[in-house]
Design a protein around this motif. Structure first.
Motif, short mmCIF file in Angstrom:
data_model
loop_
_atom_site.label_atom_id
_atom_site.label_comp_id
_atom_site.label_asym_id
_atom_site.label_seq_id
_atom_site.Cartn_x
_atom_site.Cartn_y
_atom_site.Cartn_z
N ARG A 130 -14.72 8.92 -6.07
CA ARG A 130 -13.78 8.75 -4.97
C ARG A 130 -12.46 9.48 -5.19
NH1 ARG A 130 -17.00 4.66 -5.47
NH2 ARG A 130 -17.81 3.52 -3.67
N ARG A 154 -7.64 -4.43 -5.82
CA ARG A 154 -7.63 -2.98 -5.95
C ARG A 154 -6.81 -2.63 -7.18
NH1 ARG A 154 -7.35 0.96 -0.73
NH2 ARG A 154 -9.44 0.46 -0.04
N LEU A 155 -7.14 -1.53 -7.81
CA LEU A 155 -6.35 -1.11 -8.95
C LEU A 155 -5.05 -0.51 -8.42
CD1 LEU A 155 -7.09 -1.33 -11.89
CD2 LEU A 155 -7.92 1.01 -11.82
N MET A 156 -3.96 -1.25 -8.52
CA MET A 156 -2.71 -0.76 -7.95
C MET A 156 -2.21 0.44 -8.76
SD MET A 156 -2.68 -2.66 -5.45
CE MET A 156 -1.22 -2.14 -4.59
N GLY A 157 -1.64 1.42 -8.03
CA GLY A 157 -1.18 2.64 -8.72
C GLY A 157 -2.29 3.67 -8.88
N PHE A 158 -3.44 3.41 -8.24
CA PHE A 158 -4.54 4.38 -8.27
C PHE A 158 -4.90 4.77 -6.85
CE2 PHE A 158 -6.71 5.40 -12.23
CZ PHE A 158 -5.92 4.71 -13.11
N ALA A 164 3.85 -0.59 -3.99
CA ALA A 164 2.81 -0.53 -5.04
C ALA A 164 3.42 -0.53 -6.44
CB ALA A 164 1.95 0.71 -4.84
N LYS A 223 -16.99 -4.59 -4.19
CA LYS A 223 -16.60 -4.55 -2.78
C LYS A 223 -16.41 -5.95 -2.19
CE LYS A 223 -16.32 -0.20 -2.35
NZ LYS A 223 -14.96 0.34 -2.31
N LEU A 247 0.83 -1.21 0.00
CA LEU A 247 0.00 0.00 0.00
C LEU A 247 0.86 1.26 0.00
CD1 LEU A 247 -2.98 -0.85 2.37
CD2 LEU A 247 -2.70 -1.27 -0.07
N HIS A 248 2.17 1.08 0.14
CA HIS A 248 3.08 2.24 0.15
C HIS A 248 4.02 2.06 -1.05
CE1 HIS A 248 5.29 5.57 1.64
NE2 HIS A 248 5.88 5.05 2.70
N ASP A 304 3.27 5.68 -8.60
CA ASP A 304 3.68 4.29 -8.83
C ASP A 304 3.09 3.70 -10.10
OD1 ASP A 304 5.30 4.05 -6.62
OD2 ASP A 304 3.60 3.71 -5.31
N ASN A 307 -1.40 7.35 -9.43
CA ASN A 307 -0.38 7.95 -8.58
C ASN A 307 1.01 7.69 -9.16
OD1 ASN A 307 0.54 5.37 -7.55
ND2 ASN A 307 -1.33 5.33 -6.31
N ARG A 312 -3.84 8.88 -0.38
CA ARG A 312 -4.43 9.46 0.83
C ARG A 312 -4.50 10.98 0.73
NH1 ARG A 312 -4.74 7.99 6.20
NH2 ARG A 312 -5.57 6.06 5.37
N TYR A 364 -17.20 5.38 -10.43
CA TYR A 364 -16.63 4.89 -9.16
C TYR A 364 -15.33 5.65 -8.83
CZ TYR A 364 -14.29 1.64 -5.92
OH TYR A 364 -13.62 1.07 -4.86
N1 CMC Z 1 -8.85 0.59 -6.36
C1 CMC Z 1 -10.17 0.49 -6.06
N2 CMC Z 1 -10.77 1.19 -5.08
C2 CMC Z 1 -9.99 2.03 -4.37
C3 CMC Z 1 -8.61 2.18 -4.63
C4 CMC Z 1 -8.05 1.43 -5.67
N3 CMC Z 1 -6.76 1.54 -5.96
N4 CMC Z 1 -8.10 3.06 -3.76
C5 CMC Z 1 -9.10 3.45 -2.97
N5 CMC Z 1 -10.25 2.84 -3.35
C6 CMC Z 1 -11.59 3.05 -2.77
C7 CMC Z 1 -11.74 2.36 -1.42
O1 CMC Z 1 -12.24 1.05 -1.56
C8 CMC Z 1 -12.71 3.28 -0.72
O2 CMC Z 1 -13.98 3.04 -1.25
P1 CMC Z 1 -15.32 3.20 -0.32
O3 CMC Z 1 -15.38 4.67 -0.01
O4 CMC Z 1 -16.44 2.74 -1.20
O5 CMC Z 1 -15.10 2.34 0.88
C9 CMC Z 1 -12.31 4.68 -1.21
O6 CMC Z 1 -11.71 4.46 -2.52
C10 CMC Z 1 -11.30 5.39 -0.31
O7 CMC Z 1 -10.17 4.53 -0.15
P2 CMC Z 1 -9.33 4.36 1.19
O8 CMC Z 1 -8.76 2.98 1.21
O9 CMC Z 1 -10.17 4.79 2.35
O10 CMC Z 1 -8.21 5.43 0.94
P3 CMC Z 1 -6.86 5.56 1.75
O11 CMC Z 1 -6.51 6.99 1.75
O12 CMC Z 1 -6.95 4.86 3.06
O13 CMC Z 1 -5.82 4.71 0.85
C11 CMC Z 1 -4.26 4.11 -0.79
C12 CMC Z 1 -4.94 5.27 -0.04
C13 CMC Z 1 -3.14 4.69 -1.65
C14 CMC Z 1 -3.66 3.12 0.21
C15 CMC Z 1 -5.34 3.41 -1.66
O14 CMC Z 1 -5.86 4.33 -2.62
C16 CMC Z 1 -4.79 2.16 -2.37
O15 CMC Z 1 -4.82 1.08 -1.80
N6 CMC Z 1 -4.26 2.31 -3.63
C17 CMC Z 1 -3.61 1.22 -4.30
C18 CMC Z 1 -2.20 1.06 -3.76
C19 CMC Z 1 -1.27 2.15 -4.27
O16 CMC Z 1 -1.27 2.49 -5.45
N7 CMC Z 1 -0.44 2.67 -3.35
C20 CMC Z 1 0.59 3.67 -3.70
C21 CMC Z 1 0.33 5.02 -3.10
S1 CMC Z 1 1.35 6.30 -3.84
C22 CMC Z 1 2.93 5.93 -3.29
C23 CMC Z 1 3.15 6.29 -1.88
O17 CMC Z 1 3.21 7.50 -1.56
O18 CMC Z 1 3.31 5.37 -1.08
#
Ligand code: CMC
Length: 427
Positions: free
Chosen positions: A356, A300-304, A267, A295, A263-264, A363, A361, A307, A352
């Motif tokens: 949201r 999850r779509l990685m790279g999307f 990704a 749900k 998740l960090h 990555d 991002n 926070r 969707y």
């Molecule tokens: N694919 C599908 N749905 C998503 C995704 C995704 N990549 N990211 C967030 N959502 C949905 C999530 O299910 C939630 O939906 P609902 O409101 O219906 O419950 C909503 O969007 C909000 O998501 P969240 O998990 O509460 O958001 P967060 O701020 O806690 O998480 C994140 C941020 C980056 C961990 C998350 O967007 C994610 O898992 N992304 C994929 C992993 C990724 O690309 N990580 C790299 C981050 S950038 C590099 C870095 O700085 O580390």
């Protein structure tokens, strides 16, 4: 003009000072809340919690802005080098010529690993993840440089900082050499930071190796884009561990472990694995978009998503342009790119993701660039760590130069209330 927020609970009011940052961000200072009211705040995942005041990095997630020490990421990418940006982050100002020369000469002088440490690589399993090796080797540096880890001594701190930046590239390259069963290549101190790293990664003793300037420039830019991102999971980990006065090597090793997670920083590896999976499954991007929206499906779509960025990730914008140019220049036609483009287009037009505010991002594109450079997938997060190192150091330095309170959050206990102990025979 000082401002206060008023919190009223059970008829009792508490005045809480409002703090304003230089970019006009506002925060309610609750540092006296427990002492005056007995209450704490609850904020799982810390999404609303400022853990510190900081002068290093400014992000406006709504407007897609990223600044290091007041300079825009776009300006730094266009005009600076990674070593110059590292200096800026760590010491607060862009270096003058002599300062940069001195910094770079130190980074060059300290590239070699203690020879005993080089032998550590013989003992790791060949399929060890390079992030595990990086974290372990970084912590191990504290066993070899014991006399230079005194946080209260500026000269020691400076030496440790420079050693760390110099040696991380060598450790990273050696972990790759281990995984492919090739001999480790000693650093070449006639080269700059990125060229030296590329040579240690890709050259072999039996053949000449030519470093492509396009590639070293692309790598330099990627490192700049990753160099800091304020209080993210790994930077907060570095501060958290550092607040106990653990040495800098130990703090950075902890930061590397935090970065490893998918998740960090992990990704970027997951993005390419996901693209490959979609490609192997016939290349239907919409099927995976549907999975990401479902749900009941953990996919999850990685790279999307991000926070903080709720508009676009400015790093992703820069990388996307650079990656188009790099692939064109290297004449690379990567089938995974087509899938990435399809995913991006479909997601950006899907309710969707729009609702949201989920945008690609950093990555999402960095993996494509690493692939073009020839970096294997499980090394992606290692490159991210190399880039993030000056940011971690800057965060640690700011924290240790500040009030020096140990980080120790509270909790709301929701477990069992007192109950009588049952001897094991009676359970
Ligand atoms: N694919 C599908 N749905 C998503 C995704 C995704 N990549 N990211 C967030 N959502 C949905 C999530 O299910 C939630 O939906 P609902 O409101 O219906 O419950 C909503 O969007 C909000 O998501 P969240 O998990 O509460 O958001 P967060 O701020 O806690 O998480 C994140 C941020 C980056 C961990 C998350 O967007 C994610 O898992 N992304 C994929 C992993 C990724 O690309 N990580 C790299 C981050 S950038 C590099 C870095 O700085 O580390």
């Amino acid at each position: 003009m000082s401002r206060n927020a008023t919190l009223t609970i059970d008829g009792q009011s508490y005045e809480l000072p409002v703090v304003e940052g230089t970019e006009h961000e506002l925060a309610i200072d609750i540092s006296e809340l427990r002492a005056t009211s007995g209450l704490i705040t609850l904020d799982e995942g810390y999404g609303n919690t400022g853990s510190c005041e900081s002068t290093i990095t400014f992000i406006n997630g709504e407007a897609g802005i990223l600044h290091y020490r007041g300079y825009s990421i776009e300006d730094l990418c266009a005009h600076s080098s990674f070593t110059e940006v590292s200096y800026l982050l760590i010491y607060g100002e862009l270096p003058k010529r002599a300062e940069l020369d001195d910094f770079e000469s130190d980074l060059t002088r300290h590239t070699m690993l203690q020879e005993d440490m080089r032998h550590f690589f013989d003992a790791y399993p060949r399929d060890a993840h390079p992030m595990a090796i990086l974290a372990a080797m970084t912590a191990s540096l504290s066993t070899f440089y014991q006399n230079a880890i005194n946080a209260g001594h500026p000269e020691h701190v400076n030496l440790t900082i420079r050693r760390l930046i110099a040696k991380i590239a060598t450790i990273a390259a050696y972990s790759y050499k281990k995984s492919v069963g090739q001999p480790t290549i000693y650093p070449d101190n006639s080269l700059d930071f990125c060229c030296n790293f590329l040579k240690m990664m890709f050259s072999v003793p039996c053949e000449p190796y030519e470093i492509k300037p396009t590639v070293s420039h692309a790598l330099d830019q990627l490192l700049i884009l990753h160099a800091d991102h304020e209080q993210n999971c790994s930077a907060s980990t570095v501060r958290m561990v550092g607040s106990s006065q653990a040495n800098l090597y130990a703090c950075i090793s902890a930061g590397i472990s935090a970065l490893w997670g998918p998740l960090h920083g992990g990704a970027n590896q997951k993005v390419i694995e996901m693209l490959q999976r979609i490609y192997d499954d016939g290349g239907d991007a919409s099927k995976y978009i549907a999975k990401a929206k479902d749900k009941k499906d953990s996919f999850r779509l990685m790279g999307f998503g991000h926070r903080v960025y709720k508009n676009f990730d400015p790093r992703a914008n820069i990388i996307k342009k650079s990656s188009d140019a790099l692939l064109k220049e290297l004449g690379i036609d990567d089938p995974l790119l087509e899938i990435a483009a399809k995913l991006e287009e479909t997601a950006l037009n899907d309710e969707y993701f729009i609702e949201r505010k989920l945008f690609p991002n950093v990555d999402f594109y960095s993996g494509i660039m690493y692939r073009a450079i020839g970096i294997p997938t499980d090394m992606f997060t290692v490159i991210f760590a190399m880039g993030r190192l000056p940011g971690w150091i800057a965060q640690w330095k700011e924290m240790t130069e500040g009030a020096g309170r140990i980080y120790r959050p509270r909790q709301i206990y929701i477990g069992a209330t007192p109950r009588s102990y049952e001897p094991i025979q009676k359970r």
